[in-house]
Design an enzyme around this catalytic site. Structure first.
Site, PDB file in Angstrom:
ATOM      1  N   PHE A   8       4.606   6.858  21.863  1.00  0.00           N
ATOM      2  CA  PHE A   8       5.825   6.248  21.341  1.00  0.00           C
ATOM      3  C   PHE A   8       5.497   5.008  20.516  1.00  0.00           C
ATOM      4  O   PHE A   8       4.725   4.145  20.945  1.00  0.00           O
ATOM      5  CB  PHE A   8       6.752   5.816  22.482  1.00  0.00           C
ATOM      6  N   ASP A   9       6.127   4.919  19.351  1.00  0.00           N
ATOM      7  CA  ASP A   9       6.170   3.664  18.616  1.00  0.00           C
ATOM      8  C   ASP A   9       7.069   2.733  19.432  1.00  0.00           C
ATOM      9  O   ASP A   9       7.831   3.183  20.289  1.00  0.00           O
ATOM     10  CB  ASP A   9       6.750   3.926  17.222  1.00  0.00           C
ATOM     11  N   LEU A  10       6.997   1.437  19.171  1.00  0.00           N
ATOM     12  CA  LEU A  10       7.818   0.483  19.929  1.00  0.00           C
ATOM     13  C   LEU A  10       9.035   0.021  19.136  1.00  0.00           C
ATOM     14  O   LEU A  10      10.174   0.360  19.448  1.00  0.00           O
ATOM     15  CB  LEU A  10       6.968  -0.719  20.334  1.00  0.00           C
ATOM     16  N   ASP A  11       8.804  -0.763  18.073  1.00  0.00           N
ATOM     17  CA  ASP A  11       9.899  -1.340  17.300  1.00  0.00           C
ATOM     18  C   ASP A  11      10.677  -0.261  16.550  1.00  0.00           C
ATOM     19  O   ASP A  11      10.117   0.476  15.736  1.00  0.00           O
ATOM     20  CB  ASP A  11       9.356  -2.362  16.290  1.00  0.00           C
TER      21      ASP A  11
END
Length: 219
Positions: A8-11
């Site tokens: 997963f990417d965060l932002d």
């Protein structure tokens, strides 16, 4: 093919960091005499590496961008990091994915030390088997570099078992460079046009749709 690993990417994917990031950029630009009245106009900084954004959008030299990042962190580290919101349904989705046996990792261009604090702040760190981010020295910043780091940390043997989830074209392109599957989410900061142009394997428009995609794919 069963894809048991999810990166997963965060932002813009797990959290909405708009206020913290844009105010940090606003603070950094002011140090250079650049006044941006509305911090919300700086959302283009959400996603790509900061150095690239300072250079691309404001014509900074490499040296100026390095200084700008230092100023950015002056605001971000004590304040901006917490001017952030978890997207509705993310914690429940992560819990369900873990229950179904997925191996979950974070793959973000944000410095790893900050990313870990954010996961702790929102009480979702326990769902992650690996937290992969950039380093403060910026030797690992671009998304493909972070993804490869995550794959190595997870000891992944088959790239076909991995999916990258993100909201910007950089996530999709990074996945392509690493020969893994990609899912683009449209509720973050990348436009539908941007994401379609990057050619992800799948596009979903909500956290609920993302959860249903993963819970249904291996049934």
């Amino acid at each position: 093919m069963i894809r048991k690993y999810i990166l997963f990417d965060l932002d813009g994917t797990l959290t909405d960091p708009m206020v913290g990031i844009t105010k940090s950029v606003q603070y950094a630009l002011k140090k250079f005499g650049i006044e941006v009245e509305d911090h919300k106009t700086l959302t283009a900084f959400i996603g790509p590496p900061l150095r690239d954004s300072f250079c691309d959008y404001y014509g900074f030299s490499k040296e100026q961008a390095t200084m700008a990042i230092e100023y950015y962190r002056e605001y971000y580290k004590p304040t901006g990091i917490f001017e952030n919101e978890l997207y509705e349904g993310i914690d429940q989705m992560l819990a369900q994915l873990k229950k179904h046996g997925y191996v979950i990792a974070l793959a973000t261009s944000k410095p790893e030390v900050f990313a870990e604090k954010i996961l702790e702040y929102f009480n979702i760190k326990q769902y992650f088997d690996c937290i992969a981010g950039s380093d403060l020295a910026e030797t690992r910043v671009k998304k493909d570099e972070v993804i490869r780091y995550a794959l190595n940390e997870l000891a992944v043997e088959k790239e076909a078992e991995v999916t990258m989830v993100g909201d910007r074209c950089y996530d999709v392109k990074g996945a392509y460079q690493c020969k893994i599957h990609s899912v683009a989410v449209t509720y973050g900061y990348g436009s539908v046009e941007e994401l379609k142009a990057a050619s992800p394997n799948v596009i979903v428009d909500s956290v609920e749709a993302l959860k249903q995609y993963f819970l249904g794919i291996n049934d």
